[in-house]
Each structure stands twice: as C-alpha cells, then as structure tokens.
Design an enzyme around this catalytic site. Structure first.
Site, PDB file in Angstrom:
ATOM      1  CE1 TYR A 185       7.341  -2.744   1.901  1.00 37.95           C
ATOM      2  CE2 TYR A 185       7.797  -1.413   3.847  1.00 37.95           C
ATOM      3  CZ  TYR A 185       7.052  -1.647   2.704  1.00 37.95           C
ATOM      4  OH  TYR A 185       6.030  -0.784   2.354  1.00 37.95           O
ATOM      5  N   GLY A 226      -5.315  -2.444  -4.084  1.00 39.91           N
ATOM      6  CA  GLY A 226      -4.737  -1.648  -3.005  1.00 39.91           C
ATOM      7  C   GLY A 226      -4.613  -0.163  -3.328  1.00 39.91           C
TER       8      GLY A 226
HETATM    9  N1  LIG Z   1      -0.313  -0.617   3.039  1.00 37.61           N
HETATM   10  C1  LIG Z   1       0.499   0.101   3.805  1.00 37.61           C
HETATM   11  O1  LIG Z   1       0.277   0.285   5.020  1.00 37.61           O
HETATM   12  C2  LIG Z   1       1.721   0.719   3.225  1.00 37.61           C
HETATM   13  C3  LIG Z   1       2.529   1.505   4.047  1.00 37.61           C
HETATM   14  C4  LIG Z   1       3.662   2.090   3.532  1.00 37.61           C
HETATM   15  C5  LIG Z   1       3.960   1.921   2.189  1.00 37.61           C
HETATM   16  N2  LIG Z   1       3.165   1.149   1.402  1.00 37.61           N
HETATM   17  C6  LIG Z   1       3.524   1.019  -0.013  1.00 37.61           C
HETATM   18  O2  LIG Z   1       2.384   1.249  -0.811  1.00 37.61           O
HETATM   19  C7  LIG Z   1       2.559   0.593  -2.066  1.00 37.61           C
HETATM   20  C8  LIG Z   1       1.304  -0.175  -2.435  1.00 37.61           C
HETATM   21  O3  LIG Z   1       1.118  -1.223  -1.505  1.00 37.61           O
HETATM   22  P1  LIG Z   1      -0.322  -1.693  -1.042  1.00 37.61           P
HETATM   23  O4  LIG Z   1      -0.419  -1.356   0.392  1.00 37.61           O
HETATM   24  O5  LIG Z   1      -1.364  -1.212  -1.965  1.00 37.61           O
HETATM   25  O6  LIG Z   1      -0.144  -3.284  -1.123  1.00 37.61           O
HETATM   26  P2  LIG Z   1      -0.786  -4.377  -2.101  1.00 37.61           P
HETATM   27  O7  LIG Z   1      -2.266  -4.270  -2.090  1.00 37.61           O
HETATM   28  O8  LIG Z   1      -0.161  -5.648  -1.701  1.00 37.61           O
HETATM   29  O9  LIG Z   1      -0.293  -3.928  -3.545  1.00 37.61           O
HETATM   30  C9  LIG Z   1       1.004  -4.174  -4.022  1.00 37.61           C
HETATM   31  C10 LIG Z   1       0.950  -4.032  -5.521  1.00 37.61           C
HETATM   32  O10 LIG Z   1       2.268  -4.217  -6.070  1.00 37.61           O
HETATM   33  C11 LIG Z   1       2.159  -5.141  -7.138  1.00 37.61           C
HETATM   34  N3  LIG Z   1       3.400  -5.824  -7.425  1.00 37.61           N
HETATM   35  C12 LIG Z   1       4.165  -6.574  -6.592  1.00 37.61           C
HETATM   36  N4  LIG Z   1       5.225  -7.055  -7.257  1.00 37.61           N
HETATM   37  C13 LIG Z   1       5.122  -6.608  -8.542  1.00 37.61           C
HETATM   38  C14 LIG Z   1       5.896  -6.764  -9.718  1.00 37.61           C
HETATM   39  N5  LIG Z   1       6.996  -7.514  -9.732  1.00 37.61           N
HETATM   40  N6  LIG Z   1       5.495  -6.145 -10.849  1.00 37.61           N
HETATM   41  C15 LIG Z   1       4.381  -5.379 -10.859  1.00 37.61           C
HETATM   42  N7  LIG Z   1       3.587  -5.222  -9.793  1.00 37.61           N
HETATM   43  C16 LIG Z   1       3.957  -5.831  -8.646  1.00 37.61           C
HETATM   44  C17 LIG Z   1       1.052  -6.092  -6.713  1.00 37.61           C
HETATM   45  O11 LIG Z   1       0.601  -6.809  -7.829  1.00 37.61           O
HETATM   46  P3  LIG Z   1       0.076  -8.348  -7.714  1.00 37.61           P
HETATM   47  O12 LIG Z   1      -1.368  -8.235  -7.353  1.00 37.61           O
HETATM   48  O13 LIG Z   1       0.333  -8.905  -9.062  1.00 37.61           O
HETATM   49  O14 LIG Z   1       0.884  -9.002  -6.638  1.00 37.61           O
HETATM   50  C18 LIG Z   1       0.047  -5.086  -6.166  1.00 37.61           C
HETATM   51  O15 LIG Z   1      -0.675  -4.488  -7.209  1.00 37.61           O
HETATM   52  C19 LIG Z   1       3.813  -0.260  -1.917  1.00 37.61           C
HETATM   53  O16 LIG Z   1       4.905   0.426  -2.469  1.00 37.61           O
HETATM   54  C20 LIG Z   1       3.979  -0.367  -0.412  1.00 37.61           C
HETATM   55  O17 LIG Z   1       5.322  -0.602  -0.038  1.00 37.61           O
HETATM   56  C21 LIG Z   1       2.048   0.549   1.888  1.00 37.61           C
END
Ligand SMILES: NC(=O)c1ccc[n+]([C@@H]2O[C@H](COP(=O)([O-])OP(=O)(O)OC[C@H]3O[C@@H](n4cnc5c(N)ncnc54)[C@H](OP(=O)(O)O)[C@@H]3O)[C@@H](O)[C@H]2O)c1
Length: 308
Positions: free
Chosen positions: A232, A20
């Site tokens: 969240y 991601g």
């Molecule tokens: N996508 C959006 O539209 C969006 C919008 C606003 C904010 N965000 C923020 O962007 C950030 C990245 O999210 P993303 O969109 O890239 O989602 P994602 O692809 O689901 O990535 C989430 C990441 O967090 C890791 N993670 C979860 N729990 C963990 C833990 N206990 N220890 C270490 N790593 C952990 C996951 O690892 P695993 O693979 O091991 O689960 C994964 O690498 C997050 O903070 C999210 O809240 C995203």
C-alpha cells in the site's frame, strides 16, 4: 437517458464512488452546483444505488458508469462514453484503491471500532490494531500495486485526452500519508522516488518489479522498503511520483495528490478518526481549488505538505 446536462457545467469523474470517501466526494461535488458527476464503481448494482442515494438528496446531476480500474476494456468503455456524451472531462478524482493486505480474524487487541474503549485509542494505537489484524502476502501485495498504482495510471492515461480538452483540467489522486517517503528506510530509494526531474515511468516500473521480487524473497525490509502495509505504501508513493511527473509534463493541467486523513471506512475497518464526509472534504477542496492554482503538490488534510 438522464436529464440533460446544463450548459457550462463541469464534468467530474470519481472512481470507487459507491461507498466511503468516494461516495461522499460525489455528493459534495454534485451538491456544489454546476458540476455533473459521473459516479463510477465496479459493481453496477451498488453504483446505481449510490447514484439514487445522491439524487434523493436533491442533487440531480449525477450519473453512473461502470468502471473497474484494473480492467482495460472497462476503462475504454468509460473513456468512449465520456467522449461521446461530453467531449471533455474537467475533474478526475482517482479515489478507488485496495489495502494490499489480507484481513485475519482475532486481532491481538480484543477491541473492535464499535467498542467504547476503542474511542480512547489514538491514531497510532488504531493503526497498530489494524496491523495486528492483517497479514500481507505476495498475492495481496501484487494486487495492491495492480489496483492502486497501475489501475490509477491506466485510468489517467485513458482520460488524459479528455482532460486536455477542458480549459481547466484537474486530476486529484487520492493519496495517503502512508505514501510519504519517510516510510522508506533506504536513502537511495527515497532519493530516487523524490527526484522527479530525473525519474521516468519506466524506472518506476522497474522499482515496483524490484519491490515485488524483494517481497517474494523475504528481503523487502533489508532493502529498505516500508515494513508494514508495504505494498500500500509503495503503491501510493509510486502514484505520488507519477503525479509529479505528469504535472511537469502537462503544465496545462492541475495534477495534485491529497491525503484525506484517517477515516472510518472499510479500508481502515472503520478504525479511523474522521467521518467519510470529513475525509472527502479534504479531497474535494483540492479538486475545487481556484483556477490556475498549484500543481504537482501534495495536500494533507487540505493543507499543502511535503511528499517526504
Ligand atoms: N480511509 C482512510 O483512512 C484513508 C486514508 C488515506 C487514504 N485513503 C484513500 O482513500 C481512498 C478511498 O478509500 P476509502 O477509505 O473510502 O475506502 P473504501 O470504503 O474501502 O473504498 C474503496 C473504494 O475503492 C473501490 N475499488 C477498489 N478496487 C477497485 C477496482 N479495481 N475498480 C474500481 N473500484 C475499486 C471500492 O469498490 P468496491 O466496493 O467494489 O470494493 C471502494 O469503492 C483510497 O484511495 C484510499 O487509499 C483512505
């Protein structure tokens, strides 16, 4: 042993770096030159594979270290490694997070992000689609707070001494527009979370405990907590408040929050509008702001915006 770290390089740590936005942020930081990136992930195999993927792009200065942000001993091992190997940390990108919900099959909208018709949906419709295909339970809410607020906070606390050993330490907390205070319908909660000159970490703990109690008793909405994706939103709002407290306490650091935009990743079930690369750019641009730049601020898709 990895290749030697070049002199004058900055050291960056990204949490949740194996996929991601986190993975793309690692690529961008490692590709920018003069930064050694420590890509962290809780799963060693996937983390190591992500590092190899970045190296194949020709960016040599990226290394892997295991980190589960909910595991105190894992956090301590990372801190020890950084201290021994580099003696400082310049950039911490707190990216790892979970959605605080449980996915259910059969979304009410029969579409999925791969479908042609899905492309015609606006952001609001896509978020509705996500909401109809999930449910929040007390356990998922608790886990959401543990990871997104307490996990992020513990990593930050453990790495603070190393960030303070940098001449230009920066923290970027990956936030969300879902963490904006406008989602809180209680004026009292909104004011408390926005009043960072009075707010303490202890009070934040109390508020989060109150949220969980209200959630468990079914009274969260009546109390004015956010109605949908509640944990969240509450966790991201708490993380924003903590970032502002930290920024005031440590004027020598730059501590900012950044919303990447609505991005196609696992957390959104690929329903987003932006690519992970575009989302990551909205994070790395804040991490790489010129020296002496803003601190204690919120950036939405690269632009400074309000926490409310
Ligand atoms: N996508 C959006 O539209 C969006 C919008 C606003 C904010 N965000 C923020 O962007 C950030 C990245 O999210 P993303 O969109 O890239 O989602 P994602 O692809 O689901 O990535 C989430 C990441 O967090 C890791 N993670 C979860 N729990 C963990 C833990 N206990 N220890 C270490 N790593 C952990 C996951 O690892 P695993 O693979 O091991 O689960 C994964 O690498 C997050 O903070 C999210 O809240 C995203």
């Amino acid at each position: 042993m990895e290749g030697a770290t070049p002199l004058n390089t900055r050291i960056a740590v990204v949490t949740g770096g194996s996929k991601g936005i986190g993975l793309e942020a690692c690529k961008q930081l490692a590709g920018g030159g003069a930064i050694t990136v420590v890509l962290t992930a809780r799963d060693e195999t996937r983390g190591a594979a992500a590092v190899e993927q970045i190296k194949r792009l020709g960016h040599a200065h990226v290394i892997f270290h295991q980190l589960d942000i909910t595991d105190a001993s894992s956090i301590a091992r990372l801190a020890d490694f950084l201290k021994t190997r580099f003696g400082k940390l310049d950039i911490l990108v707190n990216n790892a997070a979970t959605d605080g919900i449980e996915h259910v099959i059969d979304p009410v909208y029969g579409l999925t992000p791969g479908d042609e018709a899905f492309n015609g949906m606006d952001a609001g419709q896509r978020i509705d689609w996500m909401w109809t295909s999930c449910r929040q339970t007390y356990e998922t809410a608790k886990q959401g707070l543990q990871t997104n607020y307490y996990g992020t906070k513990r990593v930050t606390e453990a790495l603070l001494p190393l960030l303070r050993s940098s001449s230009d330490g920066r923290i970027v907390n990956v936030s969300s527009n879902f963490g904006l205070l406008s989602f809180f319908r209680s004026e009292e909660l909104k004011q408390e979370l926005n009043g960072v000159d009075r707010l303490t970490e202890e009070r934040l703990d109390e508020l989060l405990a109150e949220f969980l109690r209200d959630f468990e008793s079914g009274g969260a909405e009546a109390r004015g907590w956010p109605a949908e994706f509640s944990a969240y939103k509450v966790a991201k709002a708490a993380m924003n408040a903590y970032s502002r407290i930290l920024a005031r306490r440590h004027p020598e650091l730059r501590v900012n929050c950044a919303h990447p935009g609505y991005v196609k990743t696992d957390i959104t079930r690929n329903s987003g509008i932006l690519t992970p690369e575009e989302g990551a750019r909205n994070i790395t641009s804040v991490a790489l702001l010129p020296e002496g730049g803003p601190t204690g601020r919120y950036f939405s898709e690269g632009e400074e915006a309000s926490f409310v």
